[in-house]
Design a protein around this motif. Structure first.
Motif, PDB file in Angstrom:
ATOM      1  N   SER A 228     -22.029  16.208  20.458  1.00 37.11           N
ATOM      2  CA  SER A 228     -21.095  17.283  20.137  1.00 37.11           C
ATOM      3  C   SER A 228     -20.487  17.020  18.768  1.00 37.11           C
ATOM      4  O   SER A 228     -20.602  15.927  18.205  1.00 37.11           O
ATOM      5  CB  SER A 228     -19.976  17.359  21.190  1.00 37.11           C
ATOM      6  N   ARG A 229     -19.847  18.040  18.235  1.00 38.17           N
ATOM      7  CA  ARG A 229     -19.160  17.896  16.944  1.00 38.17           C
ATOM      8  C   ARG A 229     -18.078  16.821  17.030  1.00 38.17           C
ATOM      9  O   ARG A 229     -17.868  16.069  16.074  1.00 38.17           O
ATOM     10  CB  ARG A 229     -18.545  19.248  16.548  1.00 38.17           C
ATOM     11  N   ALA A 327     -23.236  22.980  22.315  1.00 38.24           N
ATOM     12  CA  ALA A 327     -22.436  22.522  23.439  1.00 38.24           C
ATOM     13  C   ALA A 327     -23.105  21.278  23.979  1.00 38.24           C
ATOM     14  O   ALA A 327     -24.310  21.273  24.195  1.00 38.24           O
ATOM     15  CB  ALA A 327     -22.339  23.588  24.526  1.00 38.24           C
ATOM     16  N   HIS A 328     -22.334  20.199  24.163  1.00 36.77           N
ATOM     17  CA  HIS A 328     -22.968  18.956  24.580  1.00 36.77           C
ATOM     18  C   HIS A 328     -23.491  19.072  26.001  1.00 36.77           C
ATOM     19  O   HIS A 328     -22.895  19.746  26.848  1.00 36.77           O
ATOM     20  CB  HIS A 328     -22.032  17.756  24.425  1.00 36.77           C
TER      21      HIS A 328
END
Length: 333
Positions: A228-229, A327-328
Motif C-alpha cells: 500500500s501507499r 488497495a492492499h
C-alpha cells in the motif's frame, strides 16, 4: 528448543479506543520477527499481550501450540527485555542475572554456571560484581539481555530495547543482538519504531497501523513490494510518481542537461534545490518543472559537483519502478 508464537484474532479495546483490532500473526520457531510501527500503532500493546502484561479483549495467544492466553507472565517461559532495562539497582550484575533462576528454584553450582555462561555470551563476565549504577547504558542493556536469556526461554520479547541509546551504541548493539539470535537459536520478537533498525535486524517484519497489521514479510518484501501507499511511505524515502508508481532515491541517477542517458531510461528535467553531504554519499533534492520534489541518493563524487539552482536531469531504469496496489491485499502470513 522450539518457540512458535500464534496470535489469533486478538483485539484490545480501552473504552472507545481500539488498541488492537483482530490481529492474527504467526511467528516461526527461531526467526527474528519485528513489530514495526509509529507511536500508537499497537506494536507494544501486541507484545504485552504476548508477554501476559496486557489481557486481550478477545482472541488468543499460543506458544508451541499451547494456549497461554490466561497464563500469568511468570508461567509463560518467555524472556523480556524492556527499553529502560528494569535492573535492580541494589543488586550486583551477577545477582540481577541470577534473579530469574532463583525464582525458578535453581541453586548452587548450576545457578553459578548458567549466570557465568549468560554473562560471557554478552561479554560482561569481568563486571559481574558491579552494580548497575557503575555501568554504561550499553553495559546495562547487555545485563538486561543476559537476565532475559539465562533461563533459556523459548521466545525472547524485546520492547524498544535500544531506544534510550545514542546512534553509535545503538548500531553496535543491533549487531550484538543479531549475533545473539544467531548463536542462541531463540525466537525473537522485537518492537521498534525505527524503520532502519527493522530492515537491518529482521527475518520478517509485521508493520502495524491503527492496531492492525497492514503487511507482513521480509525486509525486501516490504521495501521493494509494498502492499500500500502507507507501507511505501513508511519504509525509507520514496519518490511517488503519478499512477501510484514509486522510485526509491538510491535508484535515481542525476546527469547534466544534454548528457546522453542509458537506453530506455525515463527522465525528467528539474533544478537542484538542496544538497546534503552524508559521508557515504549525497542526498540531492530536485524540483521538477511542475513543482514536484524528487530525492536522489548518489555517490559523493559527481562531476561536476551538484550546486543549488543548477539545472539537472533525473533519470532511472523502468525496471526499478515499483507499482503500488490501489488497495492492499489481505494480509499474508
Amino acid at each position: 528448543m522450539t518457540g512458535t508464537v500464534d496470535v489469533r484474532g486478538v483485539s484490545k479495546v480501552y473504552g472507545e479506543a481500539v488498541a488492537l483490532a483482530d490481529v492474527t500473526l504467526h511467528v516461526r520457531a527461531g526467526e527474528f520477527m519485528t513489530l514495526l510501527g509509529s507511536s500508537g500503532s499497537g506494536k507494544s500493546t501486541l507484545l504485552n499481550v504476548v508477554a501476559g502484561f496486557t489481557e486481550p479483549t478477545s482472541g488468543s495467544v499460543e506458544v508451541d501450540g499451547a494456549d497461554i492466553t490466561s497464563a500469568p507472565p511468570y508461567k509463560r517461559d518467555l524472556g523480556m527485555v524492556f527499553q529502560h532495562y528494569a535492573l535492580f539497582p541494589h543488586m550486583s550484575v551477577f545477582e540481577n542475572v541470577a534473579f530469574p533462576l532463583r525464582r525458578r528454584r535453581v541453586r548452587g553450582g548450576e545457578l553459578s554456571e548458567r549466570v557465568a555462561a549468560a554473562l560471557d555470551t554478552v561479554e560482561l563476565g569481568a563486571l559481574r560484581d558491579r552494580r548497575p549504577g557503575q555501568l554504561s547504558g550499553g553495559q546495562q542493556q547487555r545485563v538486561a539481555l543476559a537476565r532475559a536469556i539465562v533461563f533459556q526461554p523459548r521466545v525472547l520479547l524485546m520492547d524498544e530495547p535500544l531506544g534510550a541509546l545514542d546512534k553509535r551504541l545503538r548500531e553496535q548493539l543491533q549487531l550484538e543482538i543479531k549475533r545473539l539470535h544467531r548463536e542462541l537459536g531463540i525466537t525473537f520478537v522485537f518492537v521498534t519504531h525505527d524503520q532502519e533498525e527493522a530492515l537491518t535486524m529482521s527475518d520478517r517484519i509485521a508493520l502495524l497501523r491503527d492496531g492492525r497489521v497492514v503487511q507482513i514479510g521480509t525486509p525486501a518484501d516490504l521495501y521493494e513490494r509494498p502492499a500500500s501507499r502507507y507501507v511505501a511511505e513508511f519504509l525509507g524515502e520514496s519518490n511517488l510518481l503519478p499512477g501510484d508508481v514509486l522510485v526509491r532515491p538510491e535508484d535515481v541517477e542525476l546527469s547534466p542537461p544534454g548528457t546522453a542517458l542509458p537506453a530506455g531510461h525515463e527522465a525528467v528535467d528539474g533544478k537542484i534545490r538542496e544538497v546534503i553531504y552524508l559521508g557515504s554519499g549525497l542526498r540531492v533534492e530536485v524540483e521538477l518543472r511542475d513543482g514536484t520534489r524528487l530525492v536522489a541518493r548518489t555517490a559523493t563524487r559527481l562531476d561536476p559537483p551538484p550546486v543549488a539552482d543548477d539545472p539537472i536531469v533525473a533519470h532511472w531504469s523502468p525496471r526499478v519502478r515499483i507499482t503500488i496496489p490501489s488497495a492492499h491485499p489481505s494480509e499474508q502470513q
